[in-house]
Design a protein around this motif. Sequence first.
Motif, PDB file in Angstrom:
ATOM      1  N   SER A  10      13.596  94.339  16.664  1.00  0.00           N
ATOM      2  CA  SER A  10      13.304  94.131  18.019  1.00  0.00           C
ATOM      3  C   SER A  10      11.952  93.130  18.105  1.00  0.00           C
ATOM      4  O   SER A  10      11.258  92.981  17.105  1.00  0.00           O
ATOM      5  N   SER A  77      18.335  91.336  17.271  1.00  0.00           N
ATOM      6  CA  SER A  77      19.660  92.001  17.276  1.00  0.00           C
ATOM      7  C   SER A  77      19.458  93.307  18.158  1.00  0.00           C
ATOM      8  O   SER A  77      20.609  93.698  18.405  1.00  0.00           O
ATOM      9  N   ASP A  78      18.179  93.989  18.378  1.00  0.00           N
ATOM     10  CA  ASP A  78      18.257  95.328  18.923  1.00  0.00           C
ATOM     11  C   ASP A  78      17.655  94.998  20.529  1.00  0.00           C
ATOM     12  O   ASP A  78      18.512  95.011  21.346  1.00  0.00           O
ATOM     13  N   THR A  79      16.682  94.900  20.511  1.00  0.00           N
ATOM     14  CA  THR A  79      15.783  94.949  22.103  1.00  0.00           C
ATOM     15  C   THR A  79      14.967  93.693  21.928  1.00  0.00           C
ATOM     16  O   THR A  79      13.840  93.712  21.110  1.00  0.00           O
ATOM     17  N   ARG A 127      21.038  93.512  21.811  1.00  0.00           N
ATOM     18  CA  ARG A 127      21.622  94.550  22.720  1.00  0.00           C
ATOM     19  C   ARG A 127      21.080  94.904  23.838  1.00  0.00           C
ATOM     20  O   ARG A 127      21.810  95.653  24.662  1.00  0.00           O
ATOM     21  N   ARG A 128      19.813  94.925  23.899  1.00  0.00           N
ATOM     22  CA  ARG A 128      18.975  95.498  25.179  1.00  0.00           C
ATOM     23  C   ARG A 128      18.230  94.292  25.398  1.00  0.00           C
ATOM     24  O   ARG A 128      17.352  93.654  24.650  1.00  0.00           O
ATOM     25  N   GLY A 159      22.560  97.289  29.218  1.00  0.00           N
ATOM     26  CA  GLY A 159      21.592  96.882  28.360  1.00  0.00           C
ATOM     27  C   GLY A 159      20.507  96.097  28.715  1.00  0.00           C
ATOM     28  O   GLY A 159      19.567  95.502  28.091  1.00  0.00           O
ATOM     29  N   ALA A 357      27.103  92.557  14.330  1.00  0.00           N
ATOM     30  CA  ALA A 357      26.291  92.861  15.548  1.00  0.00           C
ATOM     31  C   ALA A 357      27.162  92.308  16.670  1.00  0.00           C
ATOM     32  O   ALA A 357      27.995  91.643  16.787  1.00  0.00           O
ATOM     33  N   GLU A 358      26.879  93.132  17.821  1.00  0.00           N
ATOM     34  CA  GLU A 358      27.513  92.739  19.125  1.00  0.00           C
ATOM     35  C   GLU A 358      27.297  91.536  19.625  1.00  0.00           C
ATOM     36  O   GLU A 358      26.294  90.741  19.307  1.00  0.00           O
ATOM     37  N   ARG A 361      25.280  90.081  25.160  1.00  0.00           N
ATOM     38  CA  ARG A 361      25.807  90.779  26.123  1.00  0.00           C
ATOM     39  C   ARG A 361      24.896  90.458  27.751  1.00  0.00           C
ATOM     40  O   ARG A 361      25.375  91.130  28.310  1.00  0.00           O
TER      41      ARG A 361
END
Length: 378
Positions: A10, A77-79, A127-128, A159, A357-358, A361
């Motif tokens: 993050s 890749s996360d937040t 992701r978020r 997200g 990884a998504e 988004r």
Amino acid sequence: MRALPDPVASRAVLVGVSRYTVLEPLPAVANNLPVLARALTGPTSWNLPAGHCTVVAEPDTSRDMLDPVKEAAEATSDTLLVYFAGHGLLDGRGELFFGLPRSIQGRSYTGVTYQALREIITDCAARRLVIILDCCMSGRALGLMGGEDLLADQAEIDGSYLLAAAPENGRALAPPGETHTAFTGELLNVLQYGIPDQPRGLDLNTVYHHLRGELAAKGRPTPQKRDRNTAGRLILAHNQAYRPAAAPARPLTETDWPDPDDCPTPLAFLEALAEMRALTGLSISAISQRADPPLAPATVSRLLNATTLPATWKTTSRYLAACGLAAVQIEAWQRAWQRLRAQEEEPTSPESPTPDAEPPRARAWWDRLAGREDRWQR
């Protein structure tokens, strides 16, 4: 389900402009940045590595502000959290732009347009997304179609969470004589001191409703938000005012317990173990006696106050059973423990998203807002 971001994957970018040549200076903004950075990199919030929280103070040009955001977006890749404090201005079409030191009201080319920030975030693979705007007219970023009293608490993509300090046509405050701006000052109080009678982990929705109530009670502009589904469940802070209940109000069910899949780090795993004991309302001594065979109270205390994962599983398993978890639930926790132990033994590069990884988004959200802009009533 509430979730903590993974600090390794993050990023946060904190932007503040306090000195202006034409517009009124905002000295409180300069005070916001270091305190907010310390909170986000400390144990009361996300515990980000210092290099994952970038402070951009007094950016002189659009690139000075946006290049760090783009770099963070590409590495996350996360937040991803982006914060701006300073003058929020309107161009000739009534669209929001962020004031730089030499900005002039009505001339967006002298600042940074909201559209420019949106284009960067559109391509972010995080992701978020959490966007916090502490500036006048920041409600314009929400894509509202009515007046400032018509709050649309809906967003277009999971997200994403946008928190604005002021309504669509409202002004944010930097009260004379106060150390921080009105909105960020209340936010810092939450990060540092918590909220009484709230859970151990304070998610974004809980923080938003608290800020709204506190600021309204003081006669100050009320913040606005726009989110969808799980975004509001992202934990922003560990509640420093948390006090465990004396006993559960009703028998606990499977959905009451923390979810092991929401533990991205060893610290999150250990904090979830401590939350379980709080949910039971039992003392450490009582939990110790309920274990089969009984555990020493000191053993339970060491487990709940640890900063690294236990090297073996047996004690944790007995502790979870003593809290009242069923065998199938304990198996899920064991899988989480094994996953986190494997991550410790084989760390992955923090700069490279995992192969699965998504995909980005946020595109649908920002694109929909872009499509509505020419219909907004400024």
